[in-house]
Design an enzyme around this catalytic site. Structure first.
Site, PDB file in Angstrom:
ATOM      1  N   ASP A  13       0.810  -1.223   0.000  1.00 55.65           N
ATOM      2  CA  ASP A  13       0.000   0.000   0.000  1.00 55.65           C
ATOM      3  C   ASP A  13       0.843   1.273   0.000  1.00 55.65           C
ATOM      4  O   ASP A  13       0.439   2.297   0.552  1.00 55.65           O
ATOM      5  CB  ASP A  13      -0.967   0.030   1.201  1.00 55.65           C
ATOM      6  CG  ASP A  13      -1.896  -1.160   1.197  1.00 55.65           C
ATOM      7  OD1 ASP A  13      -2.340  -1.542   0.102  1.00 55.65           O
ATOM      8  OD2 ASP A  13      -2.172  -1.702   2.281  1.00 55.65           O
ATOM      9  N   LYS A  16       2.157   2.262  -5.149  1.00 51.27           N
ATOM     10  CA  LYS A  16       2.761   1.738  -6.391  1.00 51.27           C
ATOM     11  C   LYS A  16       1.896   2.085  -7.603  1.00 51.27           C
ATOM     12  O   LYS A  16       2.407   2.405  -8.673  1.00 51.27           O
ATOM     13  CB  LYS A  16       2.929   0.208  -6.291  1.00 51.27           C
ATOM     14  CG  LYS A  16       3.880  -0.226  -5.193  1.00 51.27           C
ATOM     15  CD  LYS A  16       3.927  -1.744  -5.034  1.00 51.27           C
ATOM     16  CE  LYS A  16       2.702  -2.352  -4.413  1.00 51.27           C
ATOM     17  NZ  LYS A  16       2.470  -2.043  -2.991  1.00 51.27           N
ATOM     18  N   GLY A  40      -4.338  -4.044  -4.005  1.00 48.49           N
ATOM     19  CA  GLY A  40      -5.314  -3.007  -4.328  1.00 48.49           C
ATOM     20  C   GLY A  40      -4.533  -1.758  -4.683  1.00 48.49           C
ATOM     21  O   GLY A  40      -3.894  -1.159  -3.829  1.00 48.49           O
ATOM     22  N   HIS A  41      -4.528  -1.419  -5.963  1.00 47.28           N
ATOM     23  CA  HIS A  41      -3.718  -0.281  -6.415  1.00 47.28           C
ATOM     24  C   HIS A  41      -4.629   0.877  -6.816  1.00 47.28           C
ATOM     25  O   HIS A  41      -5.398   0.769  -7.769  1.00 47.28           O
ATOM     26  CB  HIS A  41      -2.802  -0.713  -7.564  1.00 47.28           C
ATOM     27  CG  HIS A  41      -1.770  -1.707  -7.119  1.00 47.28           C
ATOM     28  ND1 HIS A  41      -0.849  -2.263  -7.951  1.00 47.28           N
ATOM     29  CD2 HIS A  41      -1.521  -2.234  -5.895  1.00 47.28           C
ATOM     30  CE1 HIS A  41      -0.075  -3.089  -7.258  1.00 47.28           C
ATOM     31  NE2 HIS A  41      -0.477  -3.096  -6.014  1.00 47.28           N
ATOM     32  N   THR A  42      -4.541   1.955  -6.057  1.00 46.99           N
ATOM     33  CA  THR A  42      -5.394   3.110  -6.319  1.00 46.99           C
ATOM     34  C   THR A  42      -4.724   4.032  -7.326  1.00 46.99           C
ATOM     35  O   THR A  42      -3.548   4.363  -7.190  1.00 46.99           O
ATOM     36  CB  THR A  42      -5.672   3.880  -5.013  1.00 46.99           C
ATOM     37  OG1 THR A  42      -6.286   2.979  -4.099  1.00 46.99           O
ATOM     38  CG2 THR A  42      -6.585   5.075  -5.250  1.00 46.99           C
ATOM     39  N   THR A 128      -6.148 -11.689   3.104  1.00 46.04           N
ATOM     40  CA  THR A 128      -7.249 -10.985   2.428  1.00 46.04           C
ATOM     41  C   THR A 128      -8.373 -11.948   2.024  1.00 46.04           C
ATOM     42  O   THR A 128      -9.339 -11.522   1.407  1.00 46.04           O
ATOM     43  CB  THR A 128      -6.722 -10.278   1.168  1.00 46.04           C
ATOM     44  OG1 THR A 128      -6.135 -11.263   0.316  1.00 46.04           O
ATOM     45  CG2 THR A 128      -5.696  -9.214   1.504  1.00 46.04           C
ATOM     46  N   GLN A 223       2.194  -5.840  -3.220  1.00 42.74           N
ATOM     47  CA  GLN A 223       2.643  -5.993  -1.828  1.00 42.74           C
ATOM     48  C   GLN A 223       3.962  -5.234  -1.589  1.00 42.74           C
ATOM     49  O   GLN A 223       4.275  -4.327  -2.343  1.00 42.74           O
ATOM     50  CB  GLN A 223       2.773  -7.480  -1.441  1.00 42.74           C
ATOM     51  CG  GLN A 223       1.442  -8.217  -1.339  1.00 42.74           C
ATOM     52  CD  GLN A 223       0.880  -8.688  -2.666  1.00 42.74           C
ATOM     53  OE1 GLN A 223       1.585  -9.298  -3.460  1.00 42.74           O
ATOM     54  NE2 GLN A 223      -0.389  -8.425  -2.914  1.00 42.74           N
ATOM     55  N   THR A 238       2.878 -12.640   2.628  1.00 46.21           N
ATOM     56  CA  THR A 238       2.020 -13.150   1.569  1.00 46.21           C
ATOM     57  C   THR A 238       2.696 -14.377   0.943  1.00 46.21           C
ATOM     58  O   THR A 238       3.697 -14.880   1.470  1.00 46.21           O
ATOM     59  CB  THR A 238       1.690 -12.035   0.551  1.00 46.21           C
ATOM     60  OG1 THR A 238       0.675 -12.518  -0.330  1.00 46.21           O
ATOM     61  CG2 THR A 238       2.908 -11.600  -0.253  1.00 46.21           C
ATOM     62  N   ARG A 302     -10.239  -2.927   5.625  1.00 51.73           N
ATOM     63  CA  ARG A 302      -9.790  -2.954   7.024  1.00 51.73           C
ATOM     64  C   ARG A 302      -8.984  -1.695   7.325  1.00 51.73           C
ATOM     65  O   ARG A 302      -8.244  -1.219   6.455  1.00 51.73           O
ATOM     66  CB  ARG A 302      -8.870  -4.159   7.262  1.00 51.73           C
ATOM     67  CG  ARG A 302      -9.588  -5.491   7.278  1.00 51.73           C
ATOM     68  CD  ARG A 302      -8.605  -6.635   7.449  1.00 51.73           C
ATOM     69  NE  ARG A 302      -7.742  -6.810   6.283  1.00 51.73           N
ATOM     70  CZ  ARG A 302      -6.792  -7.711   6.186  1.00 51.73           C
ATOM     71  NH1 ARG A 302      -6.548  -8.540   7.191  1.00 51.73           N
ATOM     72  NH2 ARG A 302      -6.057  -7.808   5.099  1.00 51.73           N
ATOM     73  N   ARG A 304      -5.949   0.393   8.288  1.00 51.51           N
ATOM     74  CA  ARG A 304      -4.526   0.046   8.295  1.00 51.51           C
ATOM     75  C   ARG A 304      -3.895   0.545   9.600  1.00 51.51           C
ATOM     76  O   ARG A 304      -4.273   1.599  10.106  1.00 51.51           O
ATOM     77  CB  ARG A 304      -3.809   0.674   7.103  1.00 51.51           C
ATOM     78  CG  ARG A 304      -4.300   0.124   5.781  1.00 51.51           C
ATOM     79  CD  ARG A 304      -3.505   0.701   4.617  1.00 51.51           C
ATOM     80  NE  ARG A 304      -4.077   0.293   3.350  1.00 51.51           N
ATOM     81  CZ  ARG A 304      -4.303   1.114   2.320  1.00 51.51           C
ATOM     82  NH1 ARG A 304      -3.963   2.396   2.399  1.00 51.51           N
ATOM     83  NH2 ARG A 304      -4.830   0.659   1.216  1.00 51.51           N
ATOM     84  N   LEU A 331       3.997  12.415   1.321  1.00 49.21           N
ATOM     85  CA  LEU A 331       4.764  13.337   2.166  1.00 49.21           C
ATOM     86  C   LEU A 331       3.848  14.438   2.724  1.00 49.21           C
ATOM     87  O   LEU A 331       4.057  14.931   3.829  1.00 49.21           O
ATOM     88  CB  LEU A 331       5.929  13.953   1.360  1.00 49.21           C
ATOM     89  CG  LEU A 331       6.913  14.813   2.154  1.00 49.21           C
ATOM     90  CD1 LEU A 331       7.571  14.019   3.284  1.00 49.21           C
ATOM     91  CD2 LEU A 331       8.008  15.402   1.246  1.00 49.21           C
ATOM     92  N   GLY A 414       0.408  14.288  -3.141  1.00 52.81           N
ATOM     93  CA  GLY A 414      -1.049  14.195  -3.241  1.00 52.81           C
ATOM     94  C   GLY A 414      -1.379  13.010  -4.124  1.00 52.81           C
ATOM     95  O   GLY A 414      -0.496  12.444  -4.765  1.00 52.81           O
TER      96      GLY A 414
HETATM   97  P1  IMO Z   1      -0.725  -3.959  -2.382  1.00 52.09           P
HETATM   98  O1  IMO Z   1      -0.283  -4.487  -3.719  1.00 52.09           O
HETATM   99  C1  IMO Z   1      -0.929  -4.518   1.949  1.00 52.09           C
HETATM  100  C2  IMO Z   1      -1.234  -8.643   3.439  1.00 52.09           C
HETATM  101  C3  IMO Z   1      -2.542  -9.072   4.080  1.00 52.09           C
HETATM  102  C4  IMO Z   1      -2.015 -10.057   5.106  1.00 52.09           C
HETATM  103  C5  IMO Z   1      -0.848 -10.725   4.374  1.00 52.09           C
HETATM  104  C6  IMO Z   1      -1.198 -12.076   3.771  1.00 52.09           C
HETATM  105  O2  IMO Z   1      -1.979  -3.180  -2.395  1.00 52.09           O
HETATM  106  O3  IMO Z   1       0.429  -3.256  -1.721  1.00 52.09           O
HETATM  107  P2  IMO Z   1      -2.653 -12.708   1.609  1.00 52.09           P
HETATM  108  O4  IMO Z   1      -4.092 -12.440   1.289  1.00 52.09           O
HETATM  109  O5  IMO Z   1      -1.688 -12.113   0.633  1.00 52.09           O
HETATM  110  O6  IMO Z   1      -2.375 -14.159   1.883  1.00 52.09           O
HETATM  111  O7  IMO Z   1      -2.425 -11.962   3.023  1.00 52.09           O
HETATM  112  O8  IMO Z   1      -0.468  -9.827   3.342  1.00 52.09           O
HETATM  113  N1  IMO Z   1      -1.361  -8.078   2.072  1.00 52.09           N
HETATM  114  C7  IMO Z   1      -1.221  -6.780   1.778  1.00 52.09           C
HETATM  115  N2  IMO Z   1      -1.036  -5.704   2.578  1.00 52.09           N
HETATM  116  N3  IMO Z   1      -0.967  -4.356   0.624  1.00 52.09           N
HETATM  117  C8  IMO Z   1      -1.131  -5.413  -0.195  1.00 52.09           C
HETATM  118  O9  IMO Z   1      -1.064  -5.309  -1.536  1.00 52.09           O
HETATM  119  C9  IMO Z   1      -1.311  -6.702   0.371  1.00 52.09           C
HETATM  120  N4  IMO Z   1      -1.519  -7.928  -0.135  1.00 52.09           N
HETATM  121  C10 IMO Z   1      -1.522  -8.767   0.914  1.00 52.09           C
HETATM  122  O10 IMO Z   1      -3.210  -7.998   4.684  1.00 52.09           O
HETATM  123  O11 IMO Z   1      -1.479  -9.371   6.204  1.00 52.09           O
HETATM  124 MG    MG Z   2      -2.894  -1.472  -1.844  1.00 52.23          MG
END
Ligand code: IMO
Ligand code: MG
Length: 437
Positions: A13, A16, A40-42, A128, A223, A238, A302, A304, A331, A414
């Site tokens: 998060d 990226k 989840g990429h915004t 997730t 991730q 993960t 959830r 963070r 920042l 931003g």
């Molecule tokens: P982006 O790409 C933040 C976390 C989950 C959990 C752990 C294992 O948006 O950065 P999983 O479902 O992968 O088996 O869960 O990894 N997690 C992330 N946390 N950003 C993500 O992706 C995540 N993808 C998995 O919350 O703690």
């Molecule tokens: Mg994300």
């Protein structure tokens, strides 16, 4: 022009999606190389605000070919919904391709993810529930079903019935829940296959060819480093590697092809799910960051966990990825602070640690040692030039560069594409306007 990997430097998060969307404007190919719809990429750009889980964040640049690489696990239902949502909002997917080698998330993967978490009880990892652990376990256990299987119904049926025989035994005998129906899954996935067929093909050769021709290729990670199954806070990780090393394998390139590795870091730390986070702030400051930055999971909503920047973990993220550059995001979230802190070491019982521990039970005992820095107490969201940032913000960036031993080449102030300070060009071209480069 160059091959550039964009990876998460912390616990995911980091922003990226924004960085990839921005750099994709000049890219020939954008490849998602790992993870699944746990990501989840915004992205906020002239098309609007989007939350992408599987489609590469370069999809808004029509000239860029977007590839869901072999390293990604695909839930076809989620992907089809994502494609439909994009179409409904005027974003085309004519240049989207799916690797025939990408593994498919099947109904038993999501079901087992939930059942495994339930069984872990208090030791739950906070996944997730998207089937990520089970699908990547099946991949290495050689039980997986790949996107290419959808193109031949007979092959698909035989792979599915072999896998389902074992899965149903586990579901009924271990978890004591009803078995899944072969016919139902077969029919459902055949329909998905018909819809996805135009997108599925061998993709690694396209990527290698573009790289060989010196085109600008972006490799989009999911991730972050601290969720890596080898180097993250195991077992609170993960199940596919988010590291730059995995960008080669997840796309089909050799390591010598990668020219730059950009680590995306937030100006503070967040984590979603279970596992240690030494700088977590369970107080008003953490709540303030969460509120101001809307720190709620894109995939699960959830809240963070938020805290100060952890430079011990950050330095580790730089090292295990071999970063050449940092893109520092959010920042502006610190704009109201009169003072900020950075964790520069951990105190673990009687010891001071400056290296990130490999054992999670040690990390759980670590308490942060902080360095205090002045804040800046003015809005920086409209600033586009590093030199125009207030002294406090410039000092903060410089201190992070020192602590992480890596240059900050891009700063996000931003969520919008344009709310960016480019310190050094990241696409292999010569540097842009900034006098600091
Ligand atoms: P982006 O790409 C933040 C976390 C989950 C959990 C752990 C294992 O948006 O950065 P999983 O479902 O992968 O088996 O869960 O990894 N997690 C992330 N946390 N950003 C993500 O992706 C995540 N993808 C998995 O919350 O703690
Ligand atoms: Mg994300």
């Amino acid at each position: 022009m160059a091959v550039v990997a964009i990876v998460g430097g912390q616990w995911g998060d980091e922003g990226k999606g924004k960085i990839v969307d921005l750099l994709a404007e000049k890219a020939r190919i954008v490849v998602r190389f790992s993870g699944g719809d746990n990501a989840g990429h915004t992205v906020i750009n002239p098309y609007g605000e989007f939350q992408l889980h599987l489609v590469p964040s370069g999809i808004f640049t029509p000239e860029a070919t977007c590839i869901i690489g072999n390293g990604v696990a695909i839930n076809p239902a989620v992907l089809l919904k994502e494609i439909e949502d994009l179409h409904n909002r005027g974003v085309g997917t004519a240049s989207l391709f799916i690797s025939d080698r990408a593994h498919l998330i099947m109904p038993y993967h999501t079901l087992l993810d939930a059942l495994e978490e339930e069984t872990r009880s208090k030791g739950a990892l906070g996944t997730t529930h998207r089937g990520i652990g089970p699908v990547f376990a099946d991949k290495v256990a050689r039980l997986g079903i790949r996107a290419g299987c959808l193109l031949d119904k007979d092959i698909f049926r035989s792979r599915l019935s072999a896998a389902l025989q074992l899965k149903n035994a586990i579901l009924t005998k271990v978890y004591e829940v009803p078995p899944l129906s072969l016919e139902e899954i077969y029919d459902q996935y055949c329909r998905y296959g018909e819809q996805l067929a135009p997108y599925i093909r061998e993709t690694s050769s396209m990527i290698r060819q573009a790289a060989a021709q010196g085109e600008f290729v972006l490799l989009e990670g999911a991730q972050g480093a601290l969720l890596d199954p080898d180097f993250g806070t195991y077992p609170y990780v993960t199940s596919s590697s988010p590291l730059a090393g995995a960008s080669c394998i997840g796309a089909g390139l050799g390591p010598r092809e990668i020219d730059r590795v950009v680590g995306v870091f937030k100006a503070y730390s967040t984590r979603v799910g279970a596992g240690p986070m030494p700088t977590e702030l369970k107080n008003q400051i953490g709540d303030f960051i969460r509120r101001k930055a809307d720190e709620y999971g894109v995939t699960t909503r959830r809240p963070r966990r938020c805290g100060w920047f952890d430079a011990v973990a950050g330095r580790f993220g730089v090292e295990v990825n071999g970063l050449t550059d940092i893109a520092l995001t959010h920042l502006d979230i610190y704009d109201d602070f009169s003072a900020v802190k950075i964790c520069t070491a951990y105190r673990c019982e009687d010891e001071v640690l400056t290296a990130f521990p490999s054992d999670v039970t040690i990390l759980e005992k670590c308490r942060p040692i902080y360095e205090d820095l002045d804040g800046w107490q003015e809005s920086i969201s409209g600033i586009r030039d590093f030199e125009k940032l207030p002294a406090g913000a410039r000092n903060y960036v410089s201190r992070l560069e020192d602590l992480l031993s890596c240059p900050v080449s891009l700063i996000s102030v931003g969520s919008g594409r344009e709310q960016t300070i480019s310190v050094k060009a990241l696409n292999g071209e010569s540097s842009p306007s900034s006098s600091r480069a």
